[in-house]
Scaffold this motif. Structure first.
Motif, PDB file in Angstrom:
ATOM      1  N   THR A  49       1.097  -0.482   8.074  1.00 60.31           N
ATOM      2  CA  THR A  49       1.131   0.560   9.225  1.00 60.31           C
ATOM      3  C   THR A  49      -0.152   1.163   9.420  1.00 60.31           C
ATOM      4  OG1 THR A  49       1.827   2.052   7.640  1.00 60.31           O
ATOM      5  CG2 THR A  49       3.692   0.931   8.534  1.00 60.31           C
ATOM      6  N   PHE A  50      -0.257   2.003  10.549  1.00 59.75           N
ATOM      7  CA  PHE A  50      -1.509   2.331  10.736  1.00 59.75           C
ATOM      8  C   PHE A  50      -1.375   3.777  11.592  1.00 59.75           C
ATOM      9  CE2 PHE A  50      -0.894  -0.164  14.481  1.00 59.75           C
ATOM     10  CZ  PHE A  50      -1.471   0.498  15.645  1.00 59.75           C
ATOM     11  N   ASP A  51      -1.946   4.790  11.483  1.00 58.69           N
ATOM     12  CA  ASP A  51      -2.210   6.088  12.323  1.00 58.69           C
ATOM     13  C   ASP A  51      -3.492   6.492  12.370  1.00 58.69           C
ATOM     14  OD1 ASP A  51      -1.867   7.365   9.769  1.00 58.69           O
ATOM     15  OD2 ASP A  51       0.433   7.037   9.980  1.00 58.69           O
ATOM     16  N   ALA A  52      -3.675   7.771  11.217  1.00 54.09           N
ATOM     17  CA  ALA A  52      -5.086   7.942  10.838  1.00 54.09           C
ATOM     18  C   ALA A  52      -5.729   7.070  10.073  1.00 54.09           C
ATOM     19  CB  ALA A  52      -5.272   9.265  10.235  1.00 54.09           C
ATOM     20  N   ALA A  53      -4.997   6.149   9.435  1.00 52.41           N
ATOM     21  CA  ALA A  53      -5.614   5.060   8.197  1.00 52.41           C
ATOM     22  C   ALA A  53      -4.464   3.813   8.471  1.00 52.41           C
ATOM     23  CB  ALA A  53      -5.914   5.854   6.985  1.00 52.41           C
ATOM     24  N   ALA A  54      -4.975   2.966   8.094  1.00 52.28           N
ATOM     25  CA  ALA A  54      -4.260   1.820   7.814  1.00 52.28           C
ATOM     26  C   ALA A  54      -3.533   1.661   6.230  1.00 52.28           C
ATOM     27  CB  ALA A  54      -4.744   0.412   8.273  1.00 52.28           C
ATOM     28  N   GLU A  55      -2.529   1.290   6.121  1.00 50.67           N
ATOM     29  CA  GLU A  55      -1.972   1.219   4.996  1.00 50.67           C
ATOM     30  C   GLU A  55      -0.961  -0.228   4.819  1.00 50.67           C
ATOM     31  OE1 GLU A  55       0.831   3.729   1.991  1.00 50.67           O
ATOM     32  OE2 GLU A  55       0.324   4.635   3.814  1.00 50.67           O
ATOM     33  N   LEU A  56      -1.075  -0.617   3.703  1.00 52.28           N
ATOM     34  CA  LEU A  56      -0.104  -1.704   3.401  1.00 52.28           C
ATOM     35  C   LEU A  56       0.839  -1.414   2.504  1.00 52.28           C
ATOM     36  CD1 LEU A  56       0.294  -4.917   3.336  1.00 52.28           C
ATOM     37  CD2 LEU A  56      -0.884  -5.100   0.932  1.00 52.28           C
ATOM     38  N   ARG A  57       2.039  -1.028   3.472  1.00 50.19           N
ATOM     39  CA  ARG A  57       3.191  -0.296   2.910  1.00 50.19           C
ATOM     40  C   ARG A  57       4.073  -1.362   1.834  1.00 50.19           C
ATOM     41  NH1 ARG A  57       4.910   5.024   4.728  1.00 50.19           N
ATOM     42  NH2 ARG A  57       3.264   5.289   6.422  1.00 50.19           N
ATOM     43  N   MET A  58       4.044  -2.689   2.132  1.00 48.98           N
ATOM     44  CA  MET A  58       4.743  -3.586   1.382  1.00 48.98           C
ATOM     45  C   MET A  58       4.094  -4.958   1.452  1.00 48.98           C
ATOM     46  SD  MET A  58       8.906  -4.559   1.721  1.00 48.98           S
ATOM     47  CE  MET A  58       8.445  -5.774   2.842  1.00 48.98           C
ATOM     48  N   PRO A  59       3.658  -5.274   0.182  1.00 45.82           N
ATOM     49  CA  PRO A  59       2.971  -6.693   0.174  1.00 45.82           C
ATOM     50  C   PRO A  59       3.977  -7.834   0.571  1.00 45.82           C
ATOM     51  CG  PRO A  59       3.294  -5.944  -2.242  1.00 45.82           C
ATOM     52  CD  PRO A  59       3.951  -4.780  -1.049  1.00 45.82           C
ATOM     53  N   LEU A  60       3.622  -9.127   0.567  1.00 42.85           N
ATOM     54  CA  LEU A  60       4.528 -10.094   0.947  1.00 42.85           C
ATOM     55  C   LEU A  60       5.671 -10.339   0.022  1.00 42.85           C
ATOM     56  CD1 LEU A  60       1.831 -13.012   2.090  1.00 42.85           C
ATOM     57  CD2 LEU A  60       3.617 -11.862   3.541  1.00 42.85           C
ATOM     58  N   THR A  61       6.841 -10.317   0.490  1.00 43.33           N
ATOM     59  CA  THR A  61       8.095 -10.459  -0.544  1.00 43.33           C
ATOM     60  C   THR A  61       9.148 -10.901   0.432  1.00 43.33           C
ATOM     61  OG1 THR A  61       9.600  -9.253  -1.815  1.00 43.33           O
ATOM     62  CG2 THR A  61       8.844  -8.111   0.125  1.00 43.33           C
ATOM     63  N   THR A  62      10.091 -11.764  -0.198  1.00 41.27           N
ATOM     64  CA  THR A  62      11.329 -12.324   0.352  1.00 41.27           C
ATOM     65  C   THR A  62      12.496 -11.129   0.286  1.00 41.27           C
ATOM     66  OG1 THR A  62      12.199 -13.225  -1.655  1.00 41.27           O
ATOM     67  CG2 THR A  62      10.689 -14.732  -0.207  1.00 41.27           C
ATOM     68  N   ASP A  63      12.129  -9.955  -0.248  1.00 39.66           N
ATOM     69  CA  ASP A  63      13.202  -8.918  -0.375  1.00 39.66           C
ATOM     70  C   ASP A  63      13.382  -8.219   0.937  1.00 39.66           C
ATOM     71  OD1 ASP A  63      14.945  -6.956  -1.023  1.00 39.66           O
ATOM     72  OD2 ASP A  63      13.833  -6.263  -2.594  1.00 39.66           O
ATOM     73  N   THR A  64      14.012  -8.874   1.948  1.00 39.11           N
ATOM     74  CA  THR A  64      14.324  -8.084   3.158  1.00 39.11           C
ATOM     75  C   THR A  64      14.978  -6.827   3.214  1.00 39.11           C
ATOM     76  OG1 THR A  64      16.187  -9.508   3.453  1.00 39.11           O
ATOM     77  CG2 THR A  64      14.086 -10.442   4.473  1.00 39.11           C
ATOM     78  N   THR A  65      15.814  -6.601   2.027  1.00 40.94           N
ATOM     79  CA  THR A  65      16.401  -5.397   2.057  1.00 40.94           C
ATOM     80  C   THR A  65      15.393  -4.120   1.559  1.00 40.94           C
ATOM     81  OG1 THR A  65      18.400  -6.449   0.836  1.00 40.94           O
ATOM     82  CG2 THR A  65      18.281  -4.159   0.606  1.00 40.94           C
ATOM     83  N   ALA A  66      14.063  -4.757   1.084  1.00 37.50           N
ATOM     84  CA  ALA A  66      13.543  -3.612   0.659  1.00 37.50           C
ATOM     85  C   ALA A  66      12.731  -3.322   2.199  1.00 37.50           C
ATOM     86  CB  ALA A  66      12.309  -4.058  -0.408  1.00 37.50           C
ATOM     87  N   LEU A  67      12.257  -4.358   2.817  1.00 32.21           N
ATOM     88  CA  LEU A  67      11.707  -4.374   4.076  1.00 32.21           C
ATOM     89  C   LEU A  67      12.599  -3.369   5.071  1.00 32.21           C
ATOM     90  CD1 LEU A  67       9.510  -4.983   6.376  1.00 32.21           C
ATOM     91  CD2 LEU A  67      11.153  -7.076   6.698  1.00 32.21           C
ATOM     92  N   ILE A  68      13.674  -3.644   5.216  1.00 34.19           N
ATOM     93  CA  ILE A  68      14.359  -2.704   6.073  1.00 34.19           C
ATOM     94  C   ILE A  68      14.591  -1.299   5.667  1.00 34.19           C
ATOM     95  CG2 ILE A  68      16.816  -2.650   7.125  1.00 34.19           C
ATOM     96  CD1 ILE A  68      15.066  -4.814   8.223  1.00 34.19           C
ATOM     97  N   GLY A  69      14.765  -1.112   4.342  1.00 36.97           N
ATOM     98  CA  GLY A  69      14.656   0.260   3.681  1.00 36.97           C
ATOM     99  C   GLY A  69      13.552   0.903   3.912  1.00 36.97           C
TER     100      GLY A  69
END
Length: 352
Positions: free
Chosen positions: A136-156
């Motif tokens: 994500t990015f706004d005032a700064a860019a941030e890696l909120r979630m690294p590569l994962t197959t956990d799509t539940t965590a992604l949607i959450g």
């Protein structure tokens, strides 16, 4: 009939066979014989009844053990089979979280972020088995979630995603995430060179700083497919103030010169960004499903087995048997306790 044991079958046998053997030995051995009496005497009748009750009780316990064993084997009836598609690719999602992402010109006055969430859910369904990363990015860019197959965590993560606090906003660049995206893709390529990589960018293209946007050209060499999704309308939409507080109070809308400030999509910027990545630009609206590209053919295949069977579970039948037998045991225990309470203690003392 098929079985899907919760533990290895040999481990189940190791646990249940000794216990079942002990119960069978007690059942066969029976109660200790009483002293010989006449066949028609009350003592002989009581002995036969005791032996019969003993055999019935331990036979019931043997059935209980067998039912537990069968339940843990998870029997079932095989049904139809389906082929499951696996997408062996890495997908990086780049989401704009500036104040304009909640501009209310999506669907019937909903924030654009709702559209982003809907489209990410469509992505998850379109590419089963893929690994996802959220940036994500706004005032700064941030890696909120690294590569994962956990799509539940992604949607959450997307469900709880909120834009930057309005009072802290100092303008933003649509290319702010470019260096972090290139770093993420380069790392993925180095760790898994056999996997393809896709990039999906979600934003409105509004450049609210005076400097030109950073270029995404460095990411194009690592990007095999993807898309830039644009949200918003030419008429624009008002943006609610994001306070970051926990009280949930409505802080109203962002204003400019006494009127509600409107966020307007800049498709020219988004098309330029898509060209840098080498992916198509797609304008998104709520009345159409997203046009998602095919995953690279070299990384899209069916599961090794080719089929995933659907089975109707039958373990619940054994569970009902266990429940019934445990009910009998509890009822018998309650009767014995009640009988013990009715027994009287011997009366001490000699004759008067």
């Amino acid at each position: 009939m098929i079985f899907q044991p919760v533990l290895n079958v040999f481990l189940l046998l190791l646990l249940f066979v000794p216990v079942a053997g002990l119960v069978v030995w007690i059942l066969v051995r029976g109660p200790k014989p009483a002293a010989p009496t006449g066949a028609a005497s009350p003592a002989g009748s009581d002995a036969r009844r005791t032996a019969r009750d003993h055999r019935l009780l331990w036979a019931m316990r043997l059935v209980l053990i067998v039912a537990c064993f069968v339940m843990l084997l998870r029997p079932g009836i095989p049904g139809g089979a389906t082929r499951t598609l696996a997408t062996d690719t890495d997908i990086v999602l780049v989401v704009d979280t500036t104040a304009s992402i909640v501009a209310e010109d999506w669907a019937d006055g909903q924030p654009r972020l709702d559209g982003v969430r809907d489209d990410v859910r469509a992505l998850v369904q379109q590419y089963p088995g893929a690994r996802f990363a959220l940036l994500t990015f706004d005032a700064a860019a941030e890696l909120r979630m690294p590569l994962t197959t956990d799509t539940t965590a992604l949607i959450g993560s997307l469900d709880v995603l909120r834009p930057e606090v309005t009072s802290q906003s100092r303008g933003s660049s649509i290319g702010l995430a470019a260096p972090l995206l290139a770093e993420t893709l380069e790392s993925a390529a180095a760790s898994s060179p056999d996997r393809s990589r896709m990039v999906f960018y979600f934003g409105d293209g509004e450049q609210t700083v005076s400097s030109p946007p950073e270029t995404f050209a460095a990411s194009s060499d690592y990007t095999d497919a993807g898309a830039v999704f644009g949200y918003g309308t030419a008429e624009g939409g008002p943006m609610r103030i994001t306070s970051g507080g926990l009280d949930g109070a409505d802080a109203g809308y962002i204003e400019y010169q006494g009127d509600d400030a409107l966020s307007v999509i800049d498709e020219q910027n988004l098309e330029a960004l898509a060209g840098q990545l080498g992916v198509p630009y797609v304008h998104r609206s709520a009345d159409a499903a997203p046009a998602l590209p095919e995953a690279p053919s070299t990384t899209t295949n069916y599961a090794e087995s080719g089929e995933v069977g659907n089975a109707t579970e039958l373990y619940w039948i054994a569970a009902l048997v266990i429940l019934a037998l445990l009910g009998v045991e509890l009822a018998r225990a309650a009767m014995l306790i009640a009988r013990l309470r009715t027994l009287r203690s011997p009366v001490d003392g000699g004759a008067a």
